[in-house]
Design a protein around this motif. Structure first.
Motif, PDB file in Angstrom:
ATOM      1  N   ALA A  83      -0.855  -7.321  -0.727  1.00  0.00           N
ATOM      2  CA  ALA A  83      -2.104  -6.798  -1.291  1.00  0.00           C
ATOM      3  C   ALA A  83      -2.930  -6.114  -0.207  1.00  0.00           C
ATOM      4  N   GLU A  84      -2.974  -6.716   0.978  1.00  0.00           N
ATOM      5  CA  GLU A  84      -3.713  -6.115   2.096  1.00  0.00           C
ATOM      6  C   GLU A  84      -3.095  -4.778   2.487  1.00  0.00           C
ATOM      7  N   GLU A 123      -3.987  -2.166  -0.063  1.00  0.00           N
ATOM      8  CA  GLU A 123      -5.379  -1.735   0.087  1.00  0.00           C
ATOM      9  C   GLU A 123      -5.534  -0.801   1.284  1.00  0.00           C
ATOM     10  N   GLN A 124      -4.895  -1.133   2.402  1.00  0.00           N
ATOM     11  CA  GLN A 124      -4.976  -0.290   3.599  1.00  0.00           C
ATOM     12  C   GLN A 124      -4.303   1.062   3.362  1.00  0.00           C
ATOM     13  N   GLN A 134      -4.298   2.687   0.531  1.00  0.00           N
ATOM     14  CA  GLN A 134      -5.299   3.479  -0.186  1.00  0.00           C
ATOM     15  C   GLN A 134      -6.361   4.001   0.775  1.00  0.00           C
ATOM     16  N   LEU A 135      -6.781   3.165   1.718  1.00  0.00           N
ATOM     17  CA  LEU A 135      -7.833   3.558   2.658  1.00  0.00           C
ATOM     18  C   LEU A 135      -7.369   4.645   3.617  1.00  0.00           C
ATOM     19  N   THR A 151      -7.812   7.971   2.123  1.00  0.00           N
ATOM     20  CA  THR A 151      -9.144   8.322   1.653  1.00  0.00           C
ATOM     21  C   THR A 151      -9.315   9.839   1.694  1.00  0.00           C
ATOM     22  N   ALA A 194      -7.911   2.017   8.809  1.00  0.00           N
ATOM     23  CA  ALA A 194      -6.657   1.729   8.121  1.00  0.00           C
ATOM     24  C   ALA A 194      -5.458   2.057   9.012  1.00  0.00           C
TER      25      ALA A 194
END
Length: 83
Positions: free
Chosen positions: A10-11, A14-15, A17-18, A21, A35
């Protein structure tokens, strides 16, 4: 043990996606750099690639991927990014 693996996945998601950005948003360069540091610590990008993200951290409109390509570093990262 399984929950730790799910947390790590999950981490990483999320990273991911970041690091993707969109350009131009306020603090977007710093977000991408933070990230990129995550992926560097995991051994997924090299120091030269991370340095490009650092240079671009204060330049929210600057895309680090062409710079990485121009410098000839991070070829695996560019492939992963689809660049």
């Amino acid at each position: 043990m399984a929950s730790e693996h799910l947390d790590a996945e999950a981490e990483a998601a999320e990273q991911w996606q970041l690091v993707n950005t969109p350009l131009g948003g306020m603090w977007s360069g710093r977000t991408r750099y933070a990230a990129a540091m995550f992926f560097f610590k995991r051994g997924e990008i090299n120091a030269e690639t991370l340095e490009v993200y650092r240079i671009c951290a204060r330049l929210d409109h600057e895309d680090p991927l062409p710079i990485i390509r121009d410098r000839g570093v991070g070829k695996e990262w560019l492939t992963r990014m689809g660049a």
